[in-house]
Design an enzyme around this catalytic site. Structure first.
Site, mmCIF file in Angstrom:
data_model
loop_
_atom_site.group_PDB
_atom_site.id
_atom_site.type_symbol
_atom_site.label_atom_id
_atom_site.label_comp_id
_atom_site.label_asym_id
_atom_site.label_seq_id
_atom_site.Cartn_x
_atom_site.Cartn_y
_atom_site.Cartn_z
ATOM 1 C CE1 TYR A 152 -3.289 2.765 0.332
ATOM 2 C CE2 TYR A 152 -3.796 2.007 2.543
ATOM 3 C CZ TYR A 152 -4.038 2.852 1.483
ATOM 4 O OH TYR A 152 -5.040 3.789 1.578
ATOM 5 C CE LYS A 180 -5.178 2.578 -3.510
ATOM 6 N NZ LYS A 180 -4.515 3.864 -3.173
#
Length: 330
Positions: A152, A180
């Protein structure tokens, strides 16, 4: 008990990955609320996303209110995801925590529930350096070797820039299959550092730029906007696939421009500090306005916002709802 599954690899991360909220029941904006998860809406969202054609689901990040859920709510949400998806597409939960031991405990639970992977940022509190951030993912992978990891990579939330030396080292961890990322601006630099072993996923409106920059490596993107209606994001995936063969990018350019304009209110027209302050309210607010799903109220302490933010959420939701109507009809 976890279901038998093969560990995902970077090659398995393809297409359109929807980011979904953690639907809240009415009254969830009160500190005294318990059992706030809207289980039936969670099931409906998963099935509707799969019916719409998304390739995977990410959850329990910022707009999933990972910091505002009790563990019981998070566990129930993950179980509901797995039961609803029934193995039809890969589902990633989220196990970001303040420390490594808690992140490991939550990731083990997510594995046993049956999730295919976890989206997780470095342990939060102090600003990490490269050594600490890398060691976190090494420890997580050692403790839970049969769970795929999506990094993340949000520099605002985690107070970490995710520089090339970080990617060079975490690329050695087989469980780290994707990331991401907020932008494709450093895509080539980071892909080179990771030696192509990690699938970097930009947001939907930046996917075209990423594909043109790295045609072979850029084959997946994330879309929180899909929770306002997945048709535009699924159309983007398909139009890019067509353009790769035909060389005609005009339809992709049109949709990318439409997406960019639709999210402008949500990023507070470029005021990213304001966006980061009210991210949860903006995202869930526009989803509720768009009406494709019911995100429900924000859980404390993310339930307060000035009128300007509520107006931005309204504008963003209406703009994406119009795109959903346009591309669903196609």
């Amino acid at each position: 008990m976890s279901r038998a599954r093969k560990l995902l690899t970077a090659d398995d991360i393809q297409g359109c990955w929807a980011i979904i909220p953690t639907p809240a029941r009415d009254g969830a904006d009160q500190w005294s609320a318990v059992d706030t998860l809207d289980v039936e809406e969670t099931r409906r969202i998963v099935n509707a996303m799969i019916d719409a054609g998304v390739d995977g689901i990410l959850s329990l990040g910022t707009l999933g209110e990972c910091g505002a859920l009790t563990w019981a709510e998070k566990e129930l949400f993950m179980r509901t995801l797995v039961e609803a998806a029934a193995g039809r597409i890969p589902i990633f939960g989220g196990t970001t925590a303040l420390g490594t031991r808690e992140a490991i405990a939550q990731t083990r639970a997510a594995r046993d529930i049956g999730l295919d992977g976890t989206m997780v940022g470095p342990s939060m509190w102090n600003k990490p350096d490269v050594a600490a951030a890398v060691r976190f993912y090494q420890d997580l992978a050692e403790a839970v070797p049969d769970m795929a990891i999506c990094v993340y990579a949000n520099p605002f939330v985690f107070k970490f820039d995710f520089p090339p030396p970080f990617w060079a080292q975490v690329a050695e961890i087989p469980q780290v299959v994707c990331a991401k990322v907020a932008s494709y601006a450093t895509l080539l630099r980071d892909t080179k550092a990771a030696r192509g072993r990690i699938r970097f996923m930009p947001m939907d409106s930046e996917y075209m730029g990423a594909v043109k920059l790295d045609p072979r490596g850029s084959v997946a993107f994330w879309s929180s906007s899909a929770s306002c209606g997945p048709a535009p994001a699924v159309a983007l995936r398909d139009l890019v696939a067509q353009a790769r063969h035909s060389g005609d990018w005009s339809a992709v350019e049109e949709l990318s421009d439409e997406m960019g304009r639709a999210v402008l209110p949500i990023v507070c027209y470029g005021d990213f500090n304001l966006f980061q302050t009210h991210n949860v309210t903006l995202e869930k607010g526009r989803m509720n306005v768009a009406g494709w799903l019911k995100a429900g109220p924000n859980r404390p302490p993310y339930h307060l916002a000035p009128p300007q933010i509520l107006e931005f959420a309204k504008l963003g939701g209406e703009a994406w709802a119009a795109l959903q109507e346009k591309y669903a009809s196609k």
